[in-house]
Design an enzyme around this catalytic site. Structure first.
Site, PDB file in Angstrom:
ATOM      1  N   LYS A   1      23.066   2.212  32.736  1.00  0.00           N
ATOM      2  CA  LYS A   1      22.297   2.867  31.669  1.00  0.00           C
ATOM      3  C   LYS A   1      22.547   4.379  31.647  1.00  0.00           C
ATOM      4  O   LYS A   1      23.113   4.940  32.594  1.00  0.00           O
ATOM      5  CB  LYS A   1      20.813   2.536  31.864  1.00  0.00           C
ATOM      6  CG  LYS A   1      20.505   1.018  31.761  1.00  0.00           C
ATOM      7  CD  LYS A   1      19.009   0.757  31.765  1.00  0.00           C
ATOM      8  CE  LYS A   1      18.676  -0.731  31.676  1.00  0.00           C
ATOM      9  NZ  LYS A   1      17.222  -0.977  31.588  1.00  0.00           N
TER      10      LYS A   1
ATOM     11  N   PHE B   1       6.123   0.117  24.724  1.00  0.00           N
ATOM     12  CA  PHE B   1       7.237   0.904  25.244  1.00  0.00           C
ATOM     13  C   PHE B   1       8.513   0.767  24.414  1.00  0.00           C
ATOM     14  O   PHE B   1       9.517   1.408  24.723  1.00  0.00           O
ATOM     15  CB  PHE B   1       7.502   0.562  26.714  1.00  0.00           C
ATOM     16  CG  PHE B   1       7.938  -0.873  26.980  1.00  0.00           C
ATOM     17  CD1 PHE B   1       9.251  -1.264  26.786  1.00  0.00           C
ATOM     18  CD2 PHE B   1       7.029  -1.815  27.437  1.00  0.00           C
ATOM     19  CE1 PHE B   1       9.656  -2.572  27.038  1.00  0.00           C
ATOM     20  CE2 PHE B   1       7.423  -3.127  27.694  1.00  0.00           C
ATOM     21  CZ  PHE B   1       8.745  -3.501  27.487  1.00  0.00           C
TER      22      PHE B   1
ATOM     23  N   ARG C   1      20.603  -9.969  39.514  1.00  0.00           N
ATOM     24  CA  ARG C   1      19.189  -9.602  39.360  1.00  0.00           C
ATOM     25  C   ARG C   1      18.574  -9.233  40.710  1.00  0.00           C
ATOM     26  O   ARG C   1      17.761  -8.322  40.811  1.00  0.00           O
ATOM     27  CB  ARG C   1      18.389 -10.757  38.740  1.00  0.00           C
ATOM     28  CG  ARG C   1      18.749 -11.074  37.311  1.00  0.00           C
ATOM     29  CD  ARG C   1      18.136 -10.128  36.323  1.00  0.00           C
ATOM     30  NE  ARG C   1      16.702 -10.243  36.225  1.00  0.00           N
ATOM     31  CZ  ARG C   1      15.966  -9.603  35.326  1.00  0.00           C
ATOM     32  NH1 ARG C   1      16.546  -8.810  34.430  1.00  0.00           N
ATOM     33  NH2 ARG C   1      14.668  -9.743  35.296  1.00  0.00           N
TER      34      ARG C   1
ATOM     35  N   THR D   1      12.001  -4.420  37.903  1.00  0.00           N
ATOM     36  CA  THR D   1      12.171  -3.594  36.703  1.00  0.00           C
ATOM     37  C   THR D   1      11.693  -2.158  36.916  1.00  0.00           C
ATOM     38  O   THR D   1      12.370  -1.213  36.490  1.00  0.00           O
ATOM     39  CB  THR D   1      11.348  -4.223  35.542  1.00  0.00           C
ATOM     40  OG1 THR D   1      11.765  -5.581  35.386  1.00  0.00           O
ATOM     41  CG2 THR D   1      11.554  -3.476  34.250  1.00  0.00           C
TER      42      THR D   1
ATOM     43  N   ARG E   1      18.047  -0.436  41.842  1.00  0.00           N
ATOM     44  CA  ARG E   1      17.127   0.346  41.007  1.00  0.00           C
ATOM     45  C   ARG E   1      16.311   1.328  41.858  1.00  0.00           C
ATOM     46  O   ARG E   1      16.024   2.438  41.410  1.00  0.00           O
ATOM     47  CB  ARG E   1      16.206  -0.571  40.209  1.00  0.00           C
ATOM     48  CG  ARG E   1      16.904  -1.145  38.977  1.00  0.00           C
ATOM     49  CD  ARG E   1      16.092  -2.219  38.317  1.00  0.00           C
ATOM     50  NE  ARG E   1      16.570  -2.524  36.986  1.00  0.00           N
ATOM     51  CZ  ARG E   1      16.194  -3.598  36.302  1.00  0.00           C
ATOM     52  NH1 ARG E   1      15.350  -4.459  36.830  1.00  0.00           N
ATOM     53  NH2 ARG E   1      16.657  -3.819  35.098  1.00  0.00           N
TER      54      ARG E   1
ATOM     55  N   ASN F   1      15.515   2.855  34.570  1.00  0.00           N
ATOM     56  CA  ASN F   1      15.736   2.098  35.798  1.00  0.00           C
ATOM     57  C   ASN F   1      17.207   1.811  36.076  1.00  0.00           C
ATOM     58  O   ASN F   1      17.540   0.862  36.762  1.00  0.00           O
ATOM     59  CB  ASN F   1      14.898   0.811  35.772  1.00  0.00           C
ATOM     60  CG  ASN F   1      15.215  -0.052  34.577  1.00  0.00           C
ATOM     61  OD1 ASN F   1      16.121   0.259  33.802  1.00  0.00           O
ATOM     62  ND2 ASN F   1      14.497  -1.147  34.423  1.00  0.00           N
TER      63      ASN F   1
ATOM     64  N   HIS G   1      20.863  -2.768  34.079  1.00  0.00           N
ATOM     65  CA  HIS G   1      20.384  -3.976  33.413  1.00  0.00           C
ATOM     66  C   HIS G   1      21.122  -5.188  33.961  1.00  0.00           C
ATOM     67  O   HIS G   1      22.293  -5.087  34.320  1.00  0.00           O
ATOM     68  CB  HIS G   1      20.646  -3.880  31.904  1.00  0.00           C
ATOM     69  CG  HIS G   1      20.505  -5.198  31.195  1.00  0.00           C
ATOM     70  ND1 HIS G   1      19.283  -5.712  30.864  1.00  0.00           N
ATOM     71  CD2 HIS G   1      21.417  -6.111  30.802  1.00  0.00           C
ATOM     72  CE1 HIS G   1      19.463  -6.899  30.261  1.00  0.00           C
ATOM     73  NE2 HIS G   1      20.757  -7.150  30.230  1.00  0.00           N
TER      74      HIS G   1
HETATM   75  P1  ATP Z   1      16.594  -5.239  31.757  1.00  0.00           P
HETATM   76  O1  ATP Z   1      16.376  -6.167  30.588  1.00  0.00           O
HETATM   77  O2  ATP Z   1      16.939  -3.836  31.352  1.00  0.00           O
HETATM   78  O3  ATP Z   1      17.479  -5.777  32.829  1.00  0.00           O
HETATM   79  P2  ATP Z   1      14.261  -6.286  32.942  1.00  0.00           P
HETATM   80  O4  ATP Z   1      14.706  -7.613  32.455  1.00  0.00           O
HETATM   81  O5  ATP Z   1      14.012  -6.111  34.394  1.00  0.00           O
HETATM   82  O6  ATP Z   1      15.211  -5.120  32.496  1.00  0.00           O
HETATM   83  P3  ATP Z   1      12.504  -6.216  30.698  1.00  0.00           P
HETATM   84  O7  ATP Z   1      11.116  -6.682  30.834  1.00  0.00           O
HETATM   85  O8  ATP Z   1      13.496  -7.051  29.954  1.00  0.00           O
HETATM   86  O9  ATP Z   1      13.000  -5.842  32.162  1.00  0.00           O
HETATM   87  O10 ATP Z   1      12.441  -4.773  30.039  1.00  0.00           O
HETATM   88  C1  ATP Z   1      13.585  -4.194  29.481  1.00  0.00           C
HETATM   89  C2  ATP Z   1      13.585  -2.715  29.767  1.00  0.00           C
HETATM   90  O11 ATP Z   1      12.461  -2.105  29.126  1.00  0.00           O
HETATM   91  C3  ATP Z   1      13.414  -2.365  31.236  1.00  0.00           C
HETATM   92  O12 ATP Z   1      14.631  -2.337  31.924  1.00  0.00           O
HETATM   93  C4  ATP Z   1      12.773  -0.987  31.184  1.00  0.00           C
HETATM   94  O13 ATP Z   1      13.759   0.033  30.960  1.00  0.00           O
HETATM   95  C5  ATP Z   1      11.899  -1.089  29.942  1.00  0.00           C
HETATM   96  N1  ATP Z   1      10.520  -1.459  30.268  1.00  0.00           N
HETATM   97  C6  ATP Z   1      10.067  -2.708  30.581  1.00  0.00           C
HETATM   98  N2  ATP Z   1       8.750  -2.701  30.815  1.00  0.00           N
HETATM   99  C7  ATP Z   1       8.357  -1.407  30.654  1.00  0.00           C
HETATM  100  C8  ATP Z   1       7.101  -0.728  30.766  1.00  0.00           C
HETATM  101  N3  ATP Z   1       5.989  -1.390  31.059  1.00  0.00           N
HETATM  102  N4  ATP Z   1       7.088   0.602  30.535  1.00  0.00           N
HETATM  103  C9  ATP Z   1       8.199   1.281  30.213  1.00  0.00           C
HETATM  104  N5  ATP Z   1       9.410   0.699  30.087  1.00  0.00           N
HETATM  105  C10 ATP Z   1       9.495  -0.617  30.310  1.00  0.00           C
END
Ligand code: ATP
Length: 138
Positions: free
Chosen positions: A9, A55, A83, A89, A103, A113, A116
């Site tokens: 990212k 968000f 993962r 996350t 992360r 973070n 992805h």
């Molecule tokens: P990614 O899809 O990026 O691998 P993830 O699957 O662990 O991450 P998701 O729940 O799909 O997490 O969320 C996608 C992205 O949105 C996260 O990587 C993070 O950057 C952002 N995000 C998720 N939850 C929050 C939150 N509560 N507050 C702020 N940003 C968030």
């Protein structure tokens, strides 16, 4: 072997070489790689499942704030293994519970973070098609 999609990212683009080294040393092959600067529209499409969440606007701003590196990577159990390597996350929580995960090491804050990873075999297929539409994914 299984494939998954990894994204370096915008907040850690300057660490891309180091992170790619870790990916290779973890037994992955890098099958495809692209450097992309997403428009806000493209970032919204990619994260469409989060549309309407509080968000979402800042997520779209973050993911379109600078170039990213998108990698199609492969090894056995690629989806779950990647993962596990990247960890939870939320970077701040990750530092407490999984201090060695990527992360925890590379992330900036709760949203920024660093990395992805597709969360399932189905999303890996969708996300690979999103960034590498010419790729044949079986
Ligand atoms: P990614 O899809 O990026 O691998 P993830 O699957 O662990 O991450 P998701 O729940 O799909 O997490 O969320 C996608 C992205 O949105 C996260 O990587 C993070 O950057 C952002 N995000 C998720 N939850 C929050 C939150 N509560 N507050 C702020 N940003 C968030």
């Amino acid at each position: 072997v299984e494939r998954t999609l990894a994204i370096i990212k915008p907040d850690v683009l300057y660490k891309a070489d180091e992170i790619e080294d870790i990916i290779l040393r973890s037994g992955f092959a890098i099958l495809q790689k692209r450097r992309v600067h997403l428009t806000p529209e493209q970032a919204s499409d990619f994260y469409a499942e989060h549309y309407g969440k509080l968000f979402f606007p800042s997520l779209v701003a973050y993911m379109s704030s600078g170039p990213i590196i998108v990698l199609m990577i492969a090894r056995d159990h690629a989806v779950s293994y990647w993962r596990e390597l990247i960890g939870p996350t939320n970077t701040v929580k990750a530092r407490q519970t999984h201090p060695d995960c990527l992360r925890a090491v590379y992330g900036t804050d709760e949203q920024k973070n660093a990395l992805h990873g597709s969360d399932s075999f189905m999303s890996a297929q969708r996300e690979i098609r999103f960034f590498f539409p010419d790729c044949i994914v079986e």
